[in-house]
Design a protein around this motif. Structure first.
Motif, mmCIF file in Angstrom:
data_model
loop_
_atom_site.group_PDB
_atom_site.id
_atom_site.type_symbol
_atom_site.label_atom_id
_atom_site.label_comp_id
_atom_site.label_asym_id
_atom_site.label_seq_id
_atom_site.Cartn_x
_atom_site.Cartn_y
_atom_site.Cartn_z
ATOM 1 N N ARG A 52 -8.004 -8.470 -13.461
ATOM 2 C CA ARG A 52 -9.221 -7.755 -14.194
ATOM 3 C C ARG A 52 -10.406 -8.369 -13.811
ATOM 4 N N VAL A 53 -10.518 -9.532 -13.478
ATOM 5 C CA VAL A 53 -12.096 -10.003 -13.093
ATOM 6 C C VAL A 53 -12.248 -9.567 -11.719
ATOM 7 N N MET A 54 -11.135 -9.732 -10.807
ATOM 8 C CA MET A 54 -11.398 -9.204 -9.572
ATOM 9 C C MET A 54 -11.714 -7.611 -9.381
ATOM 10 N N GLN A 55 -10.960 -7.117 -10.317
ATOM 11 C CA GLN A 55 -11.197 -5.760 -10.548
ATOM 12 C C GLN A 55 -12.799 -5.358 -10.594
ATOM 13 N N PHE A 56 -13.164 -5.952 -11.682
ATOM 14 C CA PHE A 56 -14.463 -5.634 -12.317
ATOM 15 C C PHE A 56 -15.550 -6.055 -10.989
ATOM 16 N N ASP A 120 -4.622 -2.822 -5.642
ATOM 17 C CA ASP A 120 -5.200 -1.492 -6.186
ATOM 18 C C ASP A 120 -4.601 -0.333 -6.171
ATOM 19 N N PRO A 121 -3.978 0.024 -5.081
ATOM 20 C CA PRO A 121 -2.895 1.009 -5.124
ATOM 21 C C PRO A 121 -1.812 1.165 -5.900
ATOM 22 N N GLN A 122 -0.994 -0.316 -6.146
ATOM 23 C CA GLN A 122 -0.029 -0.355 -6.803
ATOM 24 C C GLN A 122 -0.539 0.021 -8.544
ATOM 25 N N ALA A 123 -1.527 -0.721 -8.621
ATOM 26 C CA ALA A 123 -2.216 -0.567 -10.052
ATOM 27 C C ALA A 123 -2.444 0.739 -10.389
ATOM 28 N N ARG A 124 -3.082 1.590 -9.393
ATOM 29 C CA ARG A 124 -3.532 2.862 -9.991
ATOM 30 C C ARG A 124 -2.142 3.724 -9.973
ATOM 31 N N ARG A 125 -1.308 3.435 -9.149
ATOM 32 C CA ARG A 125 -0.093 4.136 -9.265
ATOM 33 C C ARG A 125 0.790 4.091 -10.561
#
Length: 164
Positions: A52-56, A120-125
């Motif tokens: 989540r920190v990396m995402q932000f 990211d694509p896995q998380a979005r999926r």
């Protein structure tokens, strides 16, 4: 299994009542999403909070610890520890702000960007498949409603702080 007789159970503990309790419903949803995300993160040995920190950071490019806290709603001591861990792994770097030497800015390194971009694509999926039971208009409505609820929580938190 030894369960107390129904008459001794708390009336607030019934599944029907728990289902209508917003924190319970949101917690179940987040726990389910996070369980699926943890499987995707396992090969990288990242935690949900590190992700989540990396995402932000990927979304904003650079941020102070306090901005990361506000954007992720993670406590400052935890964010500081997460940034330390990401830095030790070569995923993030810290530097003094050019505008204010007292502020430490955090950003992902090229390695951190590559790791995040691979995940990211896995998380979005995971989110897309979960949300696919809703029509696009329902998805937009859900996001708007959750945004309003979050704004209200922040407002109440600020009011509580003002009264302290």
């Amino acid at each position: 299994m030894n369960q107390p007789p129904p008459s001794s159970r708390s009336p607030l503990a019934t599944p029907a009542q728990a289902e209508g309790y917003l924190p319970h419903a949101l917690s179940r949803l987040m726990n389910g999403l996070n369980a699926r995300l943890m499987k995707a993160l396992r090969p990288t040995d990242l935690t949900i909070q590190q992700f989540r920190v990396m995402q932000f950071l990927r979304w904003v490019d650079v941020a102070s610890i306090s901005e990361i806290c506000k954007g992720t709603v993670i406590e400052q001591s935890v964010v500081s520890r997460i940034v330390d861990q990401l830095q030790q792994r070569g995923f993030a770097s810290r530097s003094r702000s050019a505008a204010s030497g007292r502020v430490v800015e955090v950003r992902l390194t090229a390695v951190g960007v590559a790791v995040y971009d691979a995940l990211d694509p896995q998380a979005r999926r995971i989110v897309e498949v979960t949300a696919s039971v809703l029509e696009p208009a329902e998805q937009r409505q859900l996001h708007a409603l959750l945004g309003r609820l979050f704004e209200q929580v922040q407002k109440l938190e600020q009011e509580d702080g003002d009264q302290a």
